[in-house]
Write a protein that holds these residues in place. Sequence first.
Motif, PDB file in Angstrom:
ATOM      1  N   GLU A 128      20.545  74.195  45.013  1.00 12.96           N
ATOM      2  CA  GLU A 128      21.513  73.976  43.934  1.00 12.96           C
ATOM      3  C   GLU A 128      22.760  73.269  44.458  1.00 12.96           C
ATOM      4  OE1 GLU A 128      20.030  76.848  44.652  1.00 12.96           O
ATOM      5  OE2 GLU A 128      19.693  78.098  42.883  1.00 12.96           O
ATOM      6  N   LEU A 129      23.197  73.664  45.657  1.00  7.21           N
ATOM      7  CA  LEU A 129      24.385  73.045  46.232  1.00  7.21           C
ATOM      8  C   LEU A 129      24.157  71.570  46.493  1.00  7.21           C
ATOM      9  CD1 LEU A 129      25.401  75.862  48.741  1.00  7.21           C
ATOM     10  CD2 LEU A 129      26.718  75.127  46.750  1.00  7.21           C
ATOM     11  N   ALA A 130      22.995  71.233  47.050  1.00  4.76           N
ATOM     12  CA  ALA A 130      22.692  69.836  47.358  1.00  4.76           C
ATOM     13  C   ALA A 130      22.595  69.008  46.082  1.00  4.76           C
ATOM     14  CB  ALA A 130      21.395  69.745  48.154  1.00  4.76           C
ATOM     15  N   ASP A 131      21.901  69.516  45.079  1.00  2.00           N
ATOM     16  CA  ASP A 131      21.735  68.760  43.836  1.00  2.00           C
ATOM     17  C   ASP A 131      23.074  68.566  43.122  1.00  2.00           C
ATOM     18  OD1 ASP A 131      19.041  68.461  44.191  1.00  2.00           O
ATOM     19  OD2 ASP A 131      18.474  70.143  42.909  1.00  2.00           O
ATOM     20  N   SER A 132      23.928  69.575  43.171  1.00  2.55           N
ATOM     21  CA  SER A 132      25.177  69.509  42.415  1.00  2.55           C
ATOM     22  C   SER A 132      26.189  68.550  43.021  1.00  2.55           C
ATOM     23  CB  SER A 132      25.807  70.904  42.323  1.00  2.55           C
ATOM     24  OG  SER A 132      26.230  71.351  43.602  1.00  2.55           O
ATOM     25  N   VAL A 133      25.976  68.118  44.267  1.00  2.89           N
ATOM     26  CA  VAL A 133      26.929  67.213  44.903  1.00  2.89           C
ATOM     27  C   VAL A 133      26.435  65.772  44.914  1.00  2.89           C
ATOM     28  CG1 VAL A 133      26.171  67.246  47.336  1.00  2.89           C
ATOM     29  CG2 VAL A 133      28.619  67.250  46.790  1.00  2.89           C
ATOM     30  N   SER A 134      25.247  65.533  44.346  1.00  3.06           N
ATOM     31  CA  SER A 134      24.732  64.168  44.291  1.00  3.06           C
ATOM     32  C   SER A 134      25.610  63.315  43.377  1.00  3.06           C
ATOM     33  CB  SER A 134      23.292  64.154  43.776  1.00  3.06           C
ATOM     34  OG  SER A 134      23.243  64.485  42.396  1.00  3.06           O
ATOM     35  N   MET A 135      25.597  62.007  43.614  1.00  2.21           N
ATOM     36  CA  MET A 135      26.381  61.102  42.765  1.00  2.21           C
ATOM     37  C   MET A 135      25.952  61.242  41.302  1.00  2.21           C
ATOM     38  SD  MET A 135      28.552  58.677  44.146  1.00  2.21           S
ATOM     39  CE  MET A 135      29.122  58.274  45.809  1.00  2.21           C
ATOM     40  N   GLU A 180      34.854  72.961  30.854  1.00  9.15           N
ATOM     41  CA  GLU A 180      33.395  73.025  30.935  1.00  9.15           C
ATOM     42  C   GLU A 180      32.924  72.750  32.348  1.00  9.15           C
ATOM     43  OE1 GLU A 180      32.231  71.450  26.417  1.00  9.15           O
ATOM     44  OE2 GLU A 180      32.389  70.043  28.101  1.00  9.15           O
ATOM     45  N   ARG A 181      33.517  71.753  32.963  1.00 10.60           N
ATOM     46  CA  ARG A 181      33.128  71.372  34.318  1.00 10.60           C
ATOM     47  C   ARG A 181      33.392  72.521  35.293  1.00 10.60           C
ATOM     48  NH1 ARG A 181      34.266  65.435  36.827  1.00 10.60           N
ATOM     49  NH2 ARG A 181      33.477  65.791  38.932  1.00 10.60           N
ATOM     50  N   SER A 182      34.551  73.138  35.187  1.00 10.10           N
ATOM     51  CA  SER A 182      34.914  74.223  36.100  1.00 10.10           C
ATOM     52  C   SER A 182      34.014  75.441  35.909  1.00 10.10           C
ATOM     53  CB  SER A 182      36.382  74.611  35.892  1.00 10.10           C
ATOM     54  OG  SER A 182      37.219  73.501  36.142  1.00 10.10           O
ATOM     55  N   VAL A 183      33.756  75.802  34.656  1.00  7.99           N
ATOM     56  CA  VAL A 183      32.869  76.936  34.387  1.00  7.99           C
ATOM     57  C   VAL A 183      31.473  76.662  34.918  1.00  7.99           C
ATOM     58  CG1 VAL A 183      31.705  78.225  32.544  1.00  7.99           C
ATOM     59  CG2 VAL A 183      34.168  77.794  32.410  1.00  7.99           C
ATOM     60  N   PHE A 184      30.967  75.457  34.697  1.00  9.40           N
ATOM     61  CA  PHE A 184      29.629  75.104  35.176  1.00  9.40           C
ATOM     62  C   PHE A 184      29.564  75.189  36.695  1.00  9.40           C
ATOM     63  CE2 PHE A 184      26.291  72.269  36.601  1.00  9.40           C
ATOM     64  CZ  PHE A 184      25.249  72.555  35.736  1.00  9.40           C
ATOM     65  N   VAL A 185      30.555  74.640  37.373  1.00 10.37           N
ATOM     66  CA  VAL A 185      30.561  74.639  38.846  1.00 10.37           C
ATOM     67  C   VAL A 185      30.605  76.071  39.383  1.00 10.37           C
ATOM     68  CG1 VAL A 185      31.985  74.090  40.868  1.00 10.37           C
ATOM     69  CG2 VAL A 185      31.523  72.338  39.142  1.00 10.37           C
ATOM     70  N   LEU A 186      31.506  76.891  38.856  1.00  6.10           N
ATOM     71  CA  LEU A 186      31.644  78.259  39.376  1.00  6.10           C
ATOM     72  C   LEU A 186      30.417  79.111  39.097  1.00  6.10           C
ATOM     73  CD1 LEU A 186      35.363  78.995  38.419  1.00  6.10           C
ATOM     74  CD2 LEU A 186      34.459  78.497  40.696  1.00  6.10           C
ATOM     75  N   ARG A 236      23.932  72.086  28.210  1.00  8.04           N
ATOM     76  CA  ARG A 236      23.290  71.165  27.266  1.00  8.04           C
ATOM     77  C   ARG A 236      23.569  69.714  27.669  1.00  8.04           C
ATOM     78  NH1 ARG A 236      24.926  73.406  22.915  1.00  8.04           N
ATOM     79  NH2 ARG A 236      26.773  72.118  22.530  1.00  8.04           N
ATOM     80  N   HIS A 237      24.815  69.406  27.999  1.00  8.80           N
ATOM     81  CA  HIS A 237      25.163  68.044  28.413  1.00  8.80           C
ATOM     82  C   HIS A 237      24.467  67.672  29.722  1.00  8.80           C
ATOM     83  CE1 HIS A 237      28.025  67.164  25.294  1.00  8.80           C
ATOM     84  NE2 HIS A 237      28.776  68.220  25.584  1.00  8.80           N
ATOM     85  N   MET A 238      24.429  68.610  30.649  1.00 10.73           N
ATOM     86  CA  MET A 238      23.828  68.315  31.953  1.00 10.73           C
ATOM     87  C   MET A 238      22.322  68.112  31.828  1.00 10.73           C
ATOM     88  SD  MET A 238      26.306  68.154  34.151  1.00 10.73           S
ATOM     89  CE  MET A 238      25.587  68.361  35.788  1.00 10.73           C
ATOM     90  N   ARG A 239      21.671  68.944  31.023  1.00 10.61           N
ATOM     91  CA  ARG A 239      20.213  68.794  30.838  1.00 10.61           C
ATOM     92  C   ARG A 239      19.880  67.478  30.166  1.00 10.61           C
ATOM     93  NH1 ARG A 239      20.046  74.436  29.449  1.00 10.61           N
ATOM     94  NH2 ARG A 239      20.220  73.859  27.251  1.00 10.61           N
ATOM     95  N   LEU A 287      28.467  62.381  38.315  1.00 14.33           N
ATOM     96  CA  LEU A 287      28.726  61.485  37.180  1.00 14.33           C
ATOM     97  C   LEU A 287      28.414  62.177  35.855  1.00 14.33           C
ATOM     98  CD1 LEU A 287      27.465  58.110  38.667  1.00 14.33           C
ATOM     99  CD2 LEU A 287      29.824  58.713  38.077  1.00 14.33           C
ATOM    100  N   LEU A 288      27.396  63.041  35.851  1.00 17.67           N
ATOM    101  CA  LEU A 288      27.132  63.836  34.649  1.00 17.67           C
ATOM    102  C   LEU A 288      28.281  64.809  34.385  1.00 17.67           C
ATOM    103  CD1 LEU A 288      23.330  64.745  34.932  1.00 17.67           C
ATOM    104  CD2 LEU A 288      24.402  63.216  33.281  1.00 17.67           C
ATOM    105  N   LEU A 289      28.811  65.419  35.450  1.00 18.15           N
ATOM    106  CA  LEU A 289      29.930  66.340  35.289  1.00 18.15           C
ATOM    107  C   LEU A 289      31.150  65.647  34.699  1.00 18.15           C
ATOM    108  CD1 LEU A 289      29.692  68.422  38.591  1.00 18.15           C
ATOM    109  CD2 LEU A 289      29.416  69.313  36.267  1.00 18.15           C
ATOM    110  N   GLU A 290      31.273  64.328  34.943  1.00 11.83           N
ATOM    111  CA  GLU A 290      32.390  63.576  34.380  1.00 11.83           C
ATOM    112  C   GLU A 290      32.386  63.587  32.859  1.00 11.83           C
ATOM    113  OE1 GLU A 290      35.120  61.433  35.578  1.00 11.83           O
ATOM    114  OE2 GLU A 290      34.844  62.982  37.097  1.00 11.83           O
ATOM    115  N   ARG A 291      31.221  63.825  32.257  1.00 10.10           N
ATOM    116  CA  ARG A 291      31.130  63.840  30.795  1.00 10.10           C
ATOM    117  C   ARG A 291      31.690  65.129  30.196  1.00 10.10           C
ATOM    118  NH1 ARG A 291      24.852  61.856  29.796  1.00 10.10           N
ATOM    119  NH2 ARG A 291      24.896  59.989  31.122  1.00 10.10           N
ATOM    120  N   LEU A 292      31.893  66.138  31.022  1.00 15.11           N
ATOM    121  CA  LEU A 292      32.344  67.434  30.538  1.00 15.11           C
ATOM    122  C   LEU A 292      33.862  67.497  30.501  1.00 15.11           C
ATOM    123  CD1 LEU A 292      29.985  69.775  32.627  1.00 15.11           C
ATOM    124  CD2 LEU A 292      29.496  68.604  30.465  1.00 15.11           C
ATOM    125  N   SER A 293      34.374  68.403  29.688  1.00 20.71           N
ATOM    126  CA  SER A 293      35.811  68.663  29.705  1.00 20.71           C
ATOM    127  C   SER A 293      36.148  69.371  31.019  1.00 20.71           C
ATOM    128  CB  SER A 293      36.198  69.553  28.526  1.00 20.71           C
ATOM    129  OG  SER A 293      35.713  70.875  28.740  1.00 20.71           O
TER     130      SER A 293
END
Length: 307
Positions: A97-104, A117-123, A154-157, A108-114
């Motif tokens: 999960e750590l490796a996948d979440s740091v990929s470009m 949302e981004r902080s909650v998803f990461v934590l 939903r946005h990430m999927r 870039l998908l995380l950039e679409r979140l508020s």
Amino acid sequence: MNKVEEFEELRPLLFSIAYRILGSVSEAEDAVQEAWLRFDGSETRVASAKAFLSTTVTRISIDVLRSARVRREEYVGPWFPEPLLSDPYQDPERSAELADSVSMAALLLLERLSPLERSVFVLREVFGFGFDDVASAVGRSQTACRQLLVRARRHMRAGRPRFEADRQERQELATRFFDALREGDVDGLRDLLAADVQLVGDGGGKAPQLARAVTGADGVARLLASVFPLMARVDVTFERHEVNSRPGAVFRDRDGRVLHTLVLDVLDGRIRTIRSVINPDKLGHLGPVADAWAVHGEVQRARRRTE
């Protein structure tokens, strides 16, 4: 354990949280440093250094991200995260999960979140924090955090590819790619690229970059095969690295200064996207930065000599 020892033990985790929220090495390092100053300056003994520092670095990162949104909207050309060669936080139970979440692609998908949302998803999704800690970190109720997470998932999927290559397949494909690149082998490169492959560069208006993304296996293969031999003539070299947990390389000028990075996204046995970061503002953490315009001029002169 004193405060310094507690902080240093948690520093890799704090940086990894901040980088995923911000997509910037320099801003993440600044957020971690600010978290330390607040931790060191607190007059009362905190019950949990991890909870205090994670909450602090998350809130700092949210504030920075909100202020950065306008800058990113005004950014010249495509915006990519600052390249990261190695993630300092290691957790064997969550390594995939750590490796996948740091990929470009993921960043870039995380950039679409508020920012929230981004902080909650990461934590929650990346680091496995409990909802009570997530709620404390972002200053929202647990119910609100669950709703934020549902929207973020939903946005990430929606943006993720259905099938991704495993690490060994990515590395094998990358080895063939960089061998073909070094040889200027058009056919060898074309065989490795998806039909709709994209080559995209981030220069931020501060370095030579493509006028627009180059799309299609033939066009990308021909461009790469024509450019790299010319770069080699002016003593540009590259060294293989994992960049944001994906196969890539760091390119350097004749004096060893960083010119740009390249990272490959692999899908269904083919290279789907090639991303280059050449904006000098995003490369300083990798070492002394080359004058990309000067190298570009040398390459153009080498091209004219061959015509």
